[in-house]
Design an enzyme around this catalytic site. Structure first.
Site, PDB file in Angstrom:
ATOM      1  N   HIS A  41      38.645  89.953  24.628  1.00 49.35           N
ATOM      2  CA  HIS A  41      39.025  88.573  24.951  1.00 49.35           C
ATOM      3  C   HIS A  41      40.430  88.503  25.538  1.00 49.35           C
ATOM      4  O   HIS A  41      41.044  87.444  25.565  1.00 49.35           O
ATOM      5  CB  HIS A  41      38.976  87.695  23.710  1.00 49.35           C
ATOM      6  CG  HIS A  41      37.714  87.798  22.932  1.00 49.35           C
ATOM      7  ND1 HIS A  41      36.500  87.473  23.483  1.00 49.35           N
ATOM      8  CD2 HIS A  41      37.458  88.216  21.671  1.00 49.35           C
ATOM      9  CE1 HIS A  41      35.539  87.674  22.573  1.00 49.35           C
ATOM     10  NE2 HIS A  41      36.103  88.131  21.468  1.00 49.35           N
TER      11      HIS A  41
ATOM     12  N   HIS B   9      31.429  85.828  23.242  1.00 49.61           N
ATOM     13  CA  HIS B   9      30.950  87.162  22.881  1.00 49.61           C
ATOM     14  C   HIS B   9      29.677  87.528  23.612  1.00 49.61           C
ATOM     15  O   HIS B   9      28.914  88.375  23.154  1.00 49.61           O
ATOM     16  CB  HIS B   9      30.681  87.249  21.382  1.00 49.61           C
ATOM     17  CG  HIS B   9      31.885  87.025  20.544  1.00 49.61           C
ATOM     18  ND1 HIS B   9      32.240  85.783  20.102  1.00 49.61           N
ATOM     19  CD2 HIS B   9      32.819  87.878  20.081  1.00 49.61           C
ATOM     20  CE1 HIS B   9      33.349  85.885  19.387  1.00 49.61           C
ATOM     21  NE2 HIS B   9      33.724  87.130  19.359  1.00 49.61           N
TER      22      HIS B   9
END
Ligand SMILES: Nc1ncnc2c1ncn2[C@@H]1O[C@H](COP(=O)(O)OP(=O)(O)O)[C@@H](O)[C@H]1O
Ligand SMILES: Nc1ncnc2c1ncn2[C@@H]1O[C@H](COP(=O)(O)OP(=O)(O)O)[C@@H](O)[C@H]1O
Ligand SMILES: [Mg+2]
Ligand SMILES: [Mg+2]
Ligand SMILES: [Mg+2]
Ligand SMILES: [Mg+2]
Lengths: 213, 333, 333, 213
Positions: free
Chosen positions: B57, B219
């Protein structure tokens, strides 16, 4: 998990069962990743493989003397190497099982069933999932019930009954709308997919059952 | 899927080496377990603000370590929350008498691992609090489910709590502030393509050339709805509607508008989308007082974007504007 | 290829609207022809530093407009250099008695259009100089060809000349400095995927799942060689070798290392590559004194990276460190 | 470009020819993009289409009175709307042609040929490309030679000869290793691809030739 008398489980046989489980997980790594990719984040196989590979390494360097100590080693290894949801949940399962096993050098069928029940309770205490939420709990609940029904049977018989029930439990998650874990974000869209954690629970119990034969 | 890596198993460790080399003036990386720590930590008399989660991320969270933001970040494997001992190591490396605030994104794994770490740290006599951020309006909240995900709001939360800690606020105050931010920040995301995690052979989901996923997380989970490709005007309108009506944000509200790239979206498109969001909010009478535009909380190479709105008041604005010196956010220093 | 756009023909104009809305404190956008101008331009007594080129490389150039860097940027259509009247408009909006330096990337289109603009501006009595940057070692230089491309070095050139202009250097001095930077900066790029221009239906080139393009530019041109996918170690080693041996950079040289994402490469991979480059340079005894890591000169959503090395001396280091306040680069303010 | 007498070109016929050329370019937009994608940056068709669409708009609002004025309007429009390499190069071509046409109200074949030569010289002065560099120059050089050879013929005949030669010239770029423009970065790898600018030159000349019939 055949003990010296074929009816109990020792530290050695439990360690051997964990090694066998690690091999099974490695073999099914991609399958578990694919299940998790469909409804989650595509890491369950990687996580489990990392954890069980670490358990094997830990067993290579330490020789815990009781079944409880072996289970505890598995627990701490999973907790410190896996992360994600599976790490703490499986870690707790082994930790609670270990506590239940106490300092017995040999574990008979009855104690084993109690340990399985403790593992399930641990997972539910941590994860707050109930049956029908489409998680590993849906494999564990029927597995523990089946193990309890098998009662005083040989360890292999008990574990085979548990594994058979876990398979069915994992299968049942295909039709559920998940309420816990990542798959819950998908709602209805998750229907038609087996929960990866339920599948890995079934795989582990089958590996243990085979090792006990 | 091709990647600039050597081995999926060493991606995070190798990447942290590059981060450390690039930003040695701001942070350091400790190994085994891997953590990213402010170069001057522990900072005496200051609350430590710690966050972490799966890698992939970036710049979240390691890129937000530094003066005025995170004291430490705990990177897990790609898309896998870190283990309790790594979180505990970060707490120990940074936490003094002022205590620590753990910022946890609401995912089962993150919550469980940080929870355990907090217990371990408390057992060592450290004053550690946790807040859980769950700003994603795509997921309907319920006590029976895993609840909403923590997404874009995390970046704003880390900046604002970091600024409060930096000015010397108490742990009670920083924690209360965090809860306030969590209460008034909302996000939504959409994806044009799926990411591919390094250890997997294939993308996390398959999208046809004329499809997008609406309501995705960070995700590679599929979103809440797969729809046909729409114009930027339509996409952003749908996103603004989802976010504004959730809190809800009302006419006259002052907000921070955060237009985030999921990683693979070109900046030319992101600014285009940002311009549309500004216009739509103005039409609703919502006053954009601050903005952040760029790839700040990503999902590997995923193309797509998220919109986050934070309701501002004078205190939050002041903390947002406060100096920050991290690899990814830097101003006022 | 999916994009967050409304219409390929309005992408640049709409994106500029978002840029202006997001960074009104730093820059303004003027329409027809579209230019991006420092909010406080013209700055009395300061050389104007102006660059531009096709869009699709964001944050280059518009994201580098602001205090201490570009005075104006001239965005063309995607991958198409701007027209002379747009460049001329930027010159007129920003240039006073101190004159202007035009930073031109070496592409036929950019050179021709900026050349014409410079002539037009000179005809109006403005003191306008041009420098052409051609730092891409992938292309073999020759007087009979279009020559080397201007790539990553452009970012460093804009920062350093902008800093010189900001401190009040004369046009002669800024121009000489620019030529010095151009003389000691070298770059190389590699791509894992191709970009897709908004008006085209397909990616600019086709790469198989096991292929990469080595020696690519920033416009989706294929590179000089198509090779099999290699590890990050091998890829970066090849890139470092190409750049270091070209100038050449020698043991003991102090350098700025710029590890750039072509747009679609996740930061986790970019930092991994950066770490390798740091190690390889250290092994050669080349001293990395400054670094820049991120997506700063991109090619839409292309996955890939470029490495740029600039030989530093005290003056260049000081100018690199000088305060800058732009959307994409900000420090010291 | 048939004039009133069928042998000269007026402001009106030149404007009509440019409109016809715009239609041809629009039709071949994707083809030119694809040629440019192979060895360049995939924008030549978009650039040319933007430019010629703008020429049509300009002709809709202005009515230049001489052929030179029409050519100049085309030149300034291309220079201010196209950008890239093609904008200044085609712009210069029309600018030089316009200068050569002077204030003649009607252009005969001989003057047209001179204007074509001036256009070529302008492109070469700006772009520094010579024959064999694999650029639009490789279409223009043979086109101008053919036009010169056609000599005092009718305008349609001259332009058809030029267009035929430009087609062959464009074709010849397929086997060349480019030395100018973006394709030069590719070196040997550019072989086997036609230069997009050479192709657009051939298309324009063909459109002019057809308009003159
Ligand atoms: N609250 C929960 N209770 C029980 N099991 C859970 C819960 N949340 C997730 N799980 C199990 O964890 C599995 C996912 O594990 P894993 O993919 O390794 O972690 P993560 O979801 O963090 O990526 C799910 O398939 C599910 O069986
Ligand atoms: N130096 C030059 N001389 C003549 N023609 C050139 C030169 N450079 C490029 N060209 C022509 O321009 C064409 C490319 O135009 P275009 O794609 O519109 O611009 P760009 O190359 O800037 O993207 C090439 O196919 C070639 O014919
Ligand atoms: Mg998972
Ligand atoms: Mg995970
Ligand atoms: Mg171009
Ligand atoms: Mg082109």
């Amino acid at each position: 998990m055949r003990g010296a008398q074929g009816e109990t489980c020792t530290a050695e046989t439990l360690a051997a069962a964990l090694r066998a489980a690690a091999a099974v997980i490695a073999e099914h790594r991609v399958e578990l990743i694919d299940l998790d990719r469909a409804i989650g984040d595509a890491d369950h196989g990687e996580n489990m493989d990392r954890g069980f590979t670490a358990i094997v390494s830990a067993l290579d360097t330490a020789t815990p003397e009781t079944p409880a100590a072996v289970a505890k080693l598995a627990a701490t290894t999973l907790i410190s190497k896996v992360g994600g949801a599976a790490g703490p949940l499986y870690g707790t399962a082994f930790l609670r099982a270990s506590a239940k096993l106490g300092d017995a050098a040999e574990v008979d069928g009855r104690l084993l069933v109690e340990a399985l029940r403790a593992a399930l309770e641990g997972v539910q205490a941590r994860g707050k999932a109930v049956g029908g939420d489409a998680t590993m709990v849906d494999a564990l609940i029927p597995a523990v019930s089946a193990a309890e029904e098998a009662g005083d049977a040989e360890i292999a018989t008990i574990l085979t009954a548990a594994a058979d029930a876990a398979d069915k439990g994992a299968e049942s998650t295909v039709d559920l709308v998940p309420r816990k874990g990542r798959a819950s974000y998908l709602g209805e869209r998750a229907k038609g997919h087996m929960d990866p954690g339920a599948r890995s629970t079934a795989l582990l119990l089958r590996a243990f059952a085979e090792a006990a034969k | 899927m091709k990647k600039i890596i050597n081995d999926p198993k060493t991606v995070v460790a190798e990447s942290l080496r590059g981060l450390a080399a690039a930003h040695a003036d701001v942070l350091r990386v400790e190994d085994d377990p891997a953590i990213v720590v402010r170069v001057d930590a522990p900072v005496a008399g200051r609350v430590a603000v710690i966050s972490g989660g799966g890698s992939g991320h970036e710049p979240l969270h390691g890129g937000f370590v530094g003066h005025g933001m995170l004291t430490a970040a705990v990177p897990g494997a790609v898309f896998t929350s870190p283990t309790p001992d790594a979180v505990e190591a970060a707490v120990k490396a940074t936490t003094g008498d002022a205590g620590a605030l753990l910022i946890v994104k609401n995912y089962t794994g993150d919550v469980l691992n940080f929870e355990t770490a907090a217990e371990l740290a408390a057992a060592e006599g450290l004053d550690v609090r946790s807040v859980v951020i769950d700003d994603d309006v795509a997921v309907k909240d319920s006590t029976y489910t895993a609840g909403r995900r923590g997404v874009g709001g995390t970046v704003l939360l880390e900046k604002i709590t970091g600024a409060a800690a930096e000015r010397g606020d108490s742990l009670d105050a920083v924690e209360a502030l965090a809860r306030k931010v969590i209460g008034q920040v909302r996000s939504i995301g959409a994806a044009l393509t799926a990411p591919t995690v390094p250890h997997a052979a294939e993308p996390s989901f398959d999208l046809a050339e004329d499809e997008i996923e609406f309501g995705i997380g960070i995700h590679g989970e599929p979103g809440i709805e797969r729809t046909a490709v729409v114009t930027a005007d339509e996409l952003v309108a749908r996103m603004v509607e989802a976010v504004v009506t959730d809190l809800p944000f009302a006419e006259g509200d002052k907000v921070l508008l955060f237009t985030n790239s999921m990683g693979g979206t070109p900046l030319v498109e992101l600014y285009l989308a940002h311009g549309i969001a500004e216009r739509l909010l103005a039409e609703r009478g919502i006053v954009v007082e601050r903005r952040l535009v760029g790839p700040y909380i990503t999902s590997l190479e995923m193309q797509g974007m998220s919109l986050t709105l934070l309701k501002l008041d004078d205190e939050l604005t002041e903390l947002w504007d406060a100096p920050v010196n991290t690899p990814a956010l830097r101003w006022g220093v």
